[in-house]
Write an enzyme that holds these catalytic residues in place. Structure first.
Site, PDB file in Angstrom:
ATOM      1  N   ARG A 234       6.547   0.254  -0.636  1.00 10.55           N
ATOM      2  CA  ARG A 234       5.592  -1.303  -0.705  1.00 10.55           C
ATOM      3  C   ARG A 234       6.989  -1.824  -1.654  1.00 10.55           C
ATOM      4  O   ARG A 234       7.764  -1.166  -1.821  1.00 10.55           O
ATOM      5  CB  ARG A 234       4.101  -0.960  -1.266  1.00 10.55           C
ATOM      6  CG  ARG A 234       3.397  -0.132  -1.109  1.00 10.55           C
ATOM      7  CD  ARG A 234       2.204  -0.249  -1.680  1.00 10.55           C
ATOM      8  NE  ARG A 234       0.653   0.416  -1.440  1.00 10.55           N
ATOM      9  CZ  ARG A 234       0.463   1.860  -2.304  1.00 10.55           C
ATOM     10  NH1 ARG A 234       1.049   1.866  -2.737  1.00 10.55           N
ATOM     11  NH2 ARG A 234       0.075   2.211  -1.873  1.00 10.55           N
ATOM     12  N   LYS A 259       0.640   0.638  -6.918  1.00  9.05           N
ATOM     13  CA  LYS A 259      -1.065   0.097  -6.899  1.00  9.05           C
ATOM     14  C   LYS A 259      -1.903   0.782  -7.296  1.00  9.05           C
ATOM     15  O   LYS A 259      -1.827   2.436  -6.683  1.00  9.05           O
ATOM     16  CB  LYS A 259      -1.283   0.754  -5.120  1.00  9.05           C
ATOM     17  CG  LYS A 259      -2.803  -0.346  -4.555  1.00  9.05           C
ATOM     18  CD  LYS A 259      -2.373  -0.431  -3.127  1.00  9.05           C
ATOM     19  CE  LYS A 259      -3.492  -1.156  -2.355  1.00  9.05           C
ATOM     20  NZ  LYS A 259      -3.320  -1.139  -1.259  1.00  9.05           N
ATOM     21  N   HIS A 324       6.437  -3.572   5.388  1.00 12.05           N
ATOM     22  CA  HIS A 324       5.425  -2.371   5.608  1.00 12.05           C
ATOM     23  C   HIS A 324       5.657  -1.939   6.410  1.00 12.05           C
ATOM     24  O   HIS A 324       4.743  -0.644   7.094  1.00 12.05           O
ATOM     25  CB  HIS A 324       3.740  -3.505   5.431  1.00 12.05           C
ATOM     26  CG  HIS A 324       3.238  -2.202   3.975  1.00 12.05           C
ATOM     27  ND1 HIS A 324       2.609  -2.412   2.788  1.00 12.05           N
ATOM     28  CD2 HIS A 324       2.128  -1.845   4.748  1.00 12.05           C
ATOM     29  CE1 HIS A 324       2.356  -1.266   2.217  1.00 12.05           C
ATOM     30  NE2 HIS A 324       1.185  -0.735   3.384  1.00 12.05           N
ATOM     31  N   ARG A 327       7.366   0.823   6.088  1.00 15.45           N
ATOM     32  CA  ARG A 327       6.412   2.205   5.134  1.00 15.45           C
ATOM     33  C   ARG A 327       5.842   3.229   6.122  1.00 15.45           C
ATOM     34  O   ARG A 327       5.868   3.951   6.518  1.00 15.45           O
ATOM     35  CB  ARG A 327       6.044   1.160   3.892  1.00 15.45           C
ATOM     36  CG  ARG A 327       4.861   2.424   3.241  1.00 15.45           C
ATOM     37  CD  ARG A 327       3.768   1.585   2.278  1.00 15.45           C
ATOM     38  NE  ARG A 327       2.759   2.772   1.858  1.00 15.45           N
ATOM     39  CZ  ARG A 327       2.462   3.201   1.157  1.00 15.45           C
ATOM     40  NH1 ARG A 327       3.731   3.419   0.399  1.00 15.45           N
ATOM     41  NH2 ARG A 327       1.983   3.298   0.401  1.00 15.45           N
ATOM     42  N   HIS A 350      -1.137   7.888  -1.627  1.00 15.84           N
ATOM     43  CA  HIS A 350      -2.979   7.610  -1.521  1.00 15.84           C
ATOM     44  C   HIS A 350      -3.675   8.188  -2.496  1.00 15.84           C
ATOM     45  O   HIS A 350      -3.329   9.393  -2.140  1.00 15.84           O
ATOM     46  CB  HIS A 350      -3.000   7.951   0.040  1.00 15.84           C
ATOM     47  CG  HIS A 350      -2.328   7.281   1.272  1.00 15.84           C
ATOM     48  ND1 HIS A 350      -2.444   7.373   2.154  1.00 15.84           N
ATOM     49  CD2 HIS A 350      -2.080   5.633   1.416  1.00 15.84           C
ATOM     50  CE1 HIS A 350      -1.806   7.015   2.920  1.00 15.84           C
ATOM     51  NE2 HIS A 350      -1.610   5.247   2.276  1.00 15.84           N
ATOM     52  N   TYR A 359      -2.507   7.362  10.281  1.00 21.07           N
ATOM     53  CA  TYR A 359      -1.066   8.015  11.023  1.00 21.07           C
ATOM     54  C   TYR A 359      -1.159   8.647  12.208  1.00 21.07           C
ATOM     55  O   TYR A 359      -0.071   8.967  12.875  1.00 21.07           O
ATOM     56  CB  TYR A 359       0.333   8.511  10.258  1.00 21.07           C
ATOM     57  CG  TYR A 359      -0.206   7.355   8.895  1.00 21.07           C
ATOM     58  CD1 TYR A 359       1.138   6.054   9.205  1.00 21.07           C
ATOM     59  CD2 TYR A 359      -0.317   7.127   7.382  1.00 21.07           C
ATOM     60  CE1 TYR A 359       1.143   4.591   8.807  1.00 21.07           C
ATOM     61  CE2 TYR A 359      -0.047   5.716   6.578  1.00 21.07           C
ATOM     62  CZ  TYR A 359       0.114   4.944   7.352  1.00 21.07           C
ATOM     63  OH  TYR A 359       0.807   3.703   6.180  1.00 21.07           O
TER      64      TYR A 359
END
Length: 375
Positions: A234, A259, A324, A327, A350, A359
């Site tokens: 990120r 995050k 982004h 990414r 994640h 994805y």
């Protein structure tokens, strides 16, 4: 094990803070609630309630001890502080020129954002969203506003054709004030949120990525774009990287307090390492991997965006490319190459593979196996 339970919730009834007592119909619980100080029933919230005082709260625990489990998940809030490396700055909001007939964000709102160490982008969004709300009700005491008032404001945003994400941000900012600042967790638990928009991530081809990297202005910019893609970082994670986060022996990059306040490792590409060594000799960063050449503080977020946008434009890519998107492309290309989705989940940081599974909807290898109906 107790098979009876009561859930405590914050209510605001007739301009008074109250403790809501939500429970399934039970004669024992009903009898005990009647023994509490001046209990009443709310038709609006469909639950019993008493005035919110410390002594009344203690009395609830004493009254139901050994009889029912008291669920306080909606009543007490215990969130971890965000320990990222951003320097939180809300002085800009305090020092703004005062607009006539404009209701500024309360000082205690700003203070709580500082104490909770929210990111600067979140601070900006929360202040903007909350000021929109309080200026819609500029002649009302904030403490007196209820769920219906919030719904009327949200309806206004819908009529103005604001996006779902904009409306959700407004709800988050409003709830932050009442729950975090005024200390009434989940007071507006009944507020409906718009459905989350199911948008697919925008992905670039490998050839486009290589072209963007080749059209950067210098070795520093090349390293920035290369790391965003090859390590799936990120933008803020890239900016927070320090020199010792790059482990050339193990060929990994340590991402600290990303995050969700989580640490993780991601991959370090060999060709990127070669470029990083060249970059280091020329620029000699002291603390952060990428620093402002004058102040020596960490590089700015806007500068990274400009680098990516300009390189993509020079590469002849017509659509606007963001950090982004690099990414997203990293994750999609790994999936297309047969990398296990659980491994991709770890590299991206994640919490669940459900987030990473988005994805699978853009990876082309799942479509190439479909037989051409026109052949």
């Amino acid at each position: 094990m107790l098979n009876k339970h009561i859930t405590l919730k914050h209510l605001y009834i007739k301009e008074k803070q109250c403790i809501g007592l939500q429970f399934n119909s039970d004669k024992v619980l009903q009898a005990l609630i009647k023994e509490l100080p001046n209990p009443k029933w709310s038709k609006e919230f469909n639950m019993a309630y008493i005035i919110n005082t410390k002594s009344n709260l203690n009395l609830i625990f004493e009254k139901f001890r050994g009889v029912a489990w008291v669920n306080c998940n909606y009543f007490f809030q215990d969130r971890k502080l965000n320990n990222n490396n951003d320097t939180i700055d809300v002085t800009w909001f305090r020092n703004r020129a005062k607009k006539e007939k404009f209701r500024p964000c309360p000082e205690e709102f700003l203070q709580k954002l500082e104490l909770k160490k929210y990111s600067n982008s979140t601070v900006k969004n929360y202040v903007h969203s909350f000021e929109g709300f309080i200026n819609y009700y500029k002649d009302r005491e904030l403490f007196s506003l209820n769920e219906n008032d919030i719904r009327h404001y949200l309806q206004k945003l819908i009529k103005e054709k604001k996006s779902n994400s904009y409306i959700n941000m407004a709800i988050n900012a409003i709830k932050f004030y009442y729950e975090m600042v005024l200390g009434m967790p989940n007071r507006f638990y009944a507020i409906e949120r718009p459905r989350k928009e199911a948008k697919l991530p925008k992905v670039l081809s490998k050839e486009e990525i290589v072209s963007i990297i080749n059209h950067t202005n210098n070795i520093k910019h090349k390293c920035i774009v290369s790391l965003l893609y090859s390590s799936g970082l990120r933008r803020n994670e890239l900016l927070n990287l320090k020199l010792n986060d790059v482990d050339s022996k193990r060929m990994v990059i340590r991402v600290e307090q990303a995050k969700g306040n989580k640490d993780r490792y991601t991959v370090l590409n060999k060709s990127v390492l070669v470029d990083l060594r060249t970059y280091f000799k020329l620029y000699k960063p002291k603390t952060y991997l990428f620093e402002n050449p004058i102040s020596k503080n960490r590089y700015s977020s806007s500068s990274v965006l400009q680098i990516v946008v300009k390189a993509a434009k020079n590469a002849g890519i017509k659509e606007r490319v963001t950090p982004h998107m690099l990414r997203h492309s990293f994750a999609t290309h790994l999936l297309e190459n047969g990398t296990d989705i659980r491994y991709i989940q770890l590299l991206l940081g994640h919490n669940s593979t459900k987030t990473t599974e988005i994805y699978t909807h853009v990876a082309t290898n799942s479509f190439t196996e479909i037989k051409d109906l026109l052949s």
